[in-house]
Design a protein around this motif. Structure first.
Motif, PDB file in Angstrom:
ATOM      1  N   ALA A 250       7.866  11.929   2.272  1.00  0.00           N
ATOM      2  CA  ALA A 250       6.491  11.917   2.784  1.00  0.00           C
ATOM      3  C   ALA A 250       5.708  10.707   2.282  1.00  0.00           C
ATOM      4  O   ALA A 250       4.496  10.630   2.475  1.00  0.00           O
ATOM      5  CB  ALA A 250       5.781  13.210   2.385  1.00  0.00           C
ATOM      6  N   VAL A 251       6.392   9.751   1.640  1.00  0.00           N
ATOM      7  CA  VAL A 251       5.729   8.551   1.112  1.00  0.00           C
ATOM      8  C   VAL A 251       6.084   7.357   1.988  1.00  0.00           C
ATOM      9  O   VAL A 251       7.255   7.157   2.335  1.00  0.00           O
ATOM     10  CB  VAL A 251       6.149   8.271  -0.349  1.00  0.00           C
ATOM     11  CG1 VAL A 251       5.464   7.020  -0.878  1.00  0.00           C
ATOM     12  CG2 VAL A 251       5.825   9.464  -1.234  1.00  0.00           C
TER      13      VAL A 251
ATOM     14  N   LYS B 106       7.167  -3.347   9.187  1.00  0.00           N
ATOM     15  CA  LYS B 106       6.302  -3.635   8.034  1.00  0.00           C
ATOM     16  C   LYS B 106       6.050  -2.382   7.187  1.00  0.00           C
ATOM     17  O   LYS B 106       5.127  -2.347   6.383  1.00  0.00           O
ATOM     18  CB  LYS B 106       4.964  -4.208   8.497  1.00  0.00           C
ATOM     19  CG  LYS B 106       5.058  -5.625   8.978  1.00  0.00           C
ATOM     20  CD  LYS B 106       5.493  -6.521   7.841  1.00  0.00           C
ATOM     21  CE  LYS B 106       5.043  -7.935   8.039  1.00  0.00           C
ATOM     22  NZ  LYS B 106       5.246  -8.740   6.862  1.00  0.00           N
ATOM     23  N   ALA B 107       6.861  -1.346   7.380  1.00  0.00           N
ATOM     24  CA  ALA B 107       6.708  -0.107   6.618  1.00  0.00           C
ATOM     25  C   ALA B 107       8.076   0.436   6.227  1.00  0.00           C
ATOM     26  O   ALA B 107       9.081   0.164   6.879  1.00  0.00           O
ATOM     27  CB  ALA B 107       5.940   0.927   7.436  1.00  0.00           C
TER      28      ALA B 107
ATOM     29  N   SER C 246       0.861  -1.183   0.000  1.00  0.00           N
ATOM     30  CA  SER C 246       0.000   0.000   0.000  1.00  0.00           C
ATOM     31  C   SER C 246       0.894   1.227   0.000  1.00  0.00           C
ATOM     32  O   SER C 246       1.891   1.283   0.732  1.00  0.00           O
ATOM     33  CB  SER C 246      -0.915   0.018   1.225  1.00  0.00           C
ATOM     34  OG  SER C 246      -1.842  -1.035   1.152  1.00  0.00           O
ATOM     35  N   VAL C 247       0.543   2.221  -0.817  1.00  0.00           N
ATOM     36  CA  VAL C 247       1.334   3.441  -0.953  1.00  0.00           C
ATOM     37  C   VAL C 247       0.567   4.594  -0.315  1.00  0.00           C
ATOM     38  O   VAL C 247      -0.514   4.965  -0.772  1.00  0.00           O
ATOM     39  CB  VAL C 247       1.616   3.756  -2.444  1.00  0.00           C
ATOM     40  CG1 VAL C 247       2.429   5.041  -2.572  1.00  0.00           C
ATOM     41  CG2 VAL C 247       2.303   2.584  -3.116  1.00  0.00           C
ATOM     42  N   TYR C 248       1.127   5.142   0.752  1.00  0.00           N
ATOM     43  CA  TYR C 248       0.540   6.283   1.459  1.00  0.00           C
ATOM     44  C   TYR C 248       1.386   7.513   1.166  1.00  0.00           C
ATOM     45  O   TYR C 248       2.611   7.479   1.324  1.00  0.00           O
ATOM     46  CB  TYR C 248       0.564   6.057   2.969  1.00  0.00           C
ATOM     47  CG  TYR C 248      -0.362   4.969   3.464  1.00  0.00           C
ATOM     48  CD1 TYR C 248      -1.573   5.294   4.074  1.00  0.00           C
ATOM     49  CD2 TYR C 248      -0.021   3.628   3.354  1.00  0.00           C
ATOM     50  CE1 TYR C 248      -2.422   4.306   4.545  1.00  0.00           C
ATOM     51  CE2 TYR C 248      -0.864   2.632   3.829  1.00  0.00           C
ATOM     52  CZ  TYR C 248      -2.061   2.984   4.420  1.00  0.00           C
ATOM     53  OH  TYR C 248      -2.884   2.003   4.892  1.00  0.00           O
TER      54      TYR C 248
ATOM     55  N   THR D 165       6.758  10.034   9.116  1.00  0.00           N
ATOM     56  CA  THR D 165       7.663   9.407  10.084  1.00  0.00           C
ATOM     57  C   THR D 165       6.883   8.824  11.251  1.00  0.00           C
ATOM     58  O   THR D 165       7.139   7.693  11.683  1.00  0.00           O
ATOM     59  CB  THR D 165       8.705  10.425  10.594  1.00  0.00           C
ATOM     60  OG1 THR D 165       9.449  10.917   9.482  1.00  0.00           O
ATOM     61  CG2 THR D 165       9.645   9.807  11.611  1.00  0.00           C
ATOM     62  N   ASN D 166       5.930   9.580  11.762  1.00  0.00           N
ATOM     63  CA  ASN D 166       5.117   9.088  12.883  1.00  0.00           C
ATOM     64  C   ASN D 166       4.375   7.810  12.510  1.00  0.00           C
ATOM     65  O   ASN D 166       4.339   6.860  13.285  1.00  0.00           O
ATOM     66  CB  ASN D 166       4.119  10.153  13.342  1.00  0.00           C
ATOM     67  CG  ASN D 166       4.776  11.313  14.043  1.00  0.00           C
ATOM     68  OD1 ASN D 166       5.892  11.209  14.530  1.00  0.00           O
ATOM     69  ND2 ASN D 166       4.079  12.440  14.089  1.00  0.00           N
ATOM     70  N   GLN D 167       3.785   7.785  11.323  1.00  0.00           N
ATOM     71  CA  GLN D 167       3.028   6.602  10.920  1.00  0.00           C
ATOM     72  C   GLN D 167       3.952   5.417  10.667  1.00  0.00           C
ATOM     73  O   GLN D 167       3.619   4.285  10.990  1.00  0.00           O
ATOM     74  CB  GLN D 167       2.183   6.899   9.672  1.00  0.00           C
ATOM     75  CG  GLN D 167       1.143   5.853   9.407  1.00  0.00           C
ATOM     76  CD  GLN D 167       0.169   5.678  10.569  1.00  0.00           C
ATOM     77  OE1 GLN D 167      -0.365   6.641  11.111  1.00  0.00           O
ATOM     78  NE2 GLN D 167      -0.071   4.446  10.961  1.00  0.00           N
ATOM     79  N   THR D 168       5.134   5.677  10.131  1.00  0.00           N
ATOM     80  CA  THR D 168       6.112   4.605   9.933  1.00  0.00           C
ATOM     81  C   THR D 168       6.508   3.995  11.274  1.00  0.00           C
ATOM     82  O   THR D 168       6.638   2.773  11.399  1.00  0.00           O
ATOM     83  CB  THR D 168       7.362   5.137   9.202  1.00  0.00           C
ATOM     84  OG1 THR D 168       6.954   5.748   7.977  1.00  0.00           O
ATOM     85  CG2 THR D 168       8.347   4.022   8.897  1.00  0.00           C
ATOM     86  N   ASP D 169       6.676   4.835  12.282  1.00  0.00           N
ATOM     87  CA  ASP D 169       7.003   4.337  13.621  1.00  0.00           C
ATOM     88  C   ASP D 169       5.894   3.450  14.172  1.00  0.00           C
ATOM     89  O   ASP D 169       6.162   2.453  14.831  1.00  0.00           O
ATOM     90  CB  ASP D 169       7.272   5.496  14.581  1.00  0.00           C
ATOM     91  CG  ASP D 169       8.552   6.254  14.269  1.00  0.00           C
ATOM     92  OD1 ASP D 169       9.395   5.722  13.509  1.00  0.00           O
ATOM     93  OD2 ASP D 169       8.704   7.393  14.765  1.00  0.00           O
ATOM     94  N   VAL D 170       4.645   3.790  13.878  1.00  0.00           N
ATOM     95  CA  VAL D 170       3.516   2.986  14.340  1.00  0.00           C
ATOM     96  C   VAL D 170       3.527   1.613  13.674  1.00  0.00           C
ATOM     97  O   VAL D 170       3.310   0.592  14.321  1.00  0.00           O
ATOM     98  CB  VAL D 170       2.174   3.716  14.062  1.00  0.00           C
ATOM     99  CG1 VAL D 170       0.991   2.803  14.292  1.00  0.00           C
ATOM    100  CG2 VAL D 170       2.058   4.966  14.919  1.00  0.00           C
TER     101      VAL D 170
END
Length: 182
Positions: A156-157, A150-151, A130-132, A141-146
């Protein structure tokens, strides 16, 4: 035994009644609007905010019912960072590199509050990755840490491999393609 059950039942009923009576609204409490949220005395408001007698609330147009609080601003979808490639460009780069993008779906609507709510601006999902695309690198960065291992993030991608069967070797190939776009 039957007498004991009746006593327990009666005790439970009394406790529930006391609890519910303690949860009542105090009409004199102005902090939460009290039972008379429309500002009038003597007429309690209904759940929709209109007076119980059917009259429109003060300041409302006749025949209208407010759908949300006037203090709640409408949600505006975030826009992608200008420096970030569009999600479609990332997926096209995967195709050009010979990587699989099976079952491509545009799920950008899920970025908002009624969907996943992760704050992305664009989301293209495939069965492999999935590409966010986020509005800025900090949010990405915050979402990657979450999502953890698996990310993968480049700018910003963020590529997300949760719920996929993409091997670690294949994940590296997707990550390398994204790294060349940044």
């Amino acid at each position: 035994m039957t007498k004991r059950l009746r006593i327990l039942s009666a005790t439970a009923t009394v406790l529930v009644a006391l609890g519910l009576s303690a949860c009542g609204d105090d009409p004199a409490d102005k902090r939460d609007g009290g039972a008379w949220a429309d500002g009038r005395s003597g007429t309690p408001a209904t759940a929709e905010g209109a007076p119980a007698d059917g009259a429109a609330p003060k300041g409302a147009k006749p025949g209208t019912t407010p759908s949300e609080s006037p203090s709640t601003p409408p949600f505006v979808m975030p826009t992608k960072a200008k420096s970030a490639p569009a999600a479609r460009k990332v997926v096209d780069a995967f195709k050009d590199a010979g990587l699989k993008v099976p079952n491509l779906r545009d799920r950008s609507k899920d970025c908002g509050p009624n969907g996943l709510g992760v704050g992305c601006a664009q989301l293209l999902a495939t069965d492999a990755v999935s590409v966010y695309v986020f509005p800025d690198e900090a949010t990405a960065t915050n979402q990657t840490d979450v999502w953890g291992i698996k990310a993968y993030r480049a700018g910003a991608v963020v590529l997300n491999y949760l719920d996929t069967r993409t091997s670690v070797a294949e994940q590296k190939r997707y990550n390398d393609v994204l790294a060349t776009l940044g």
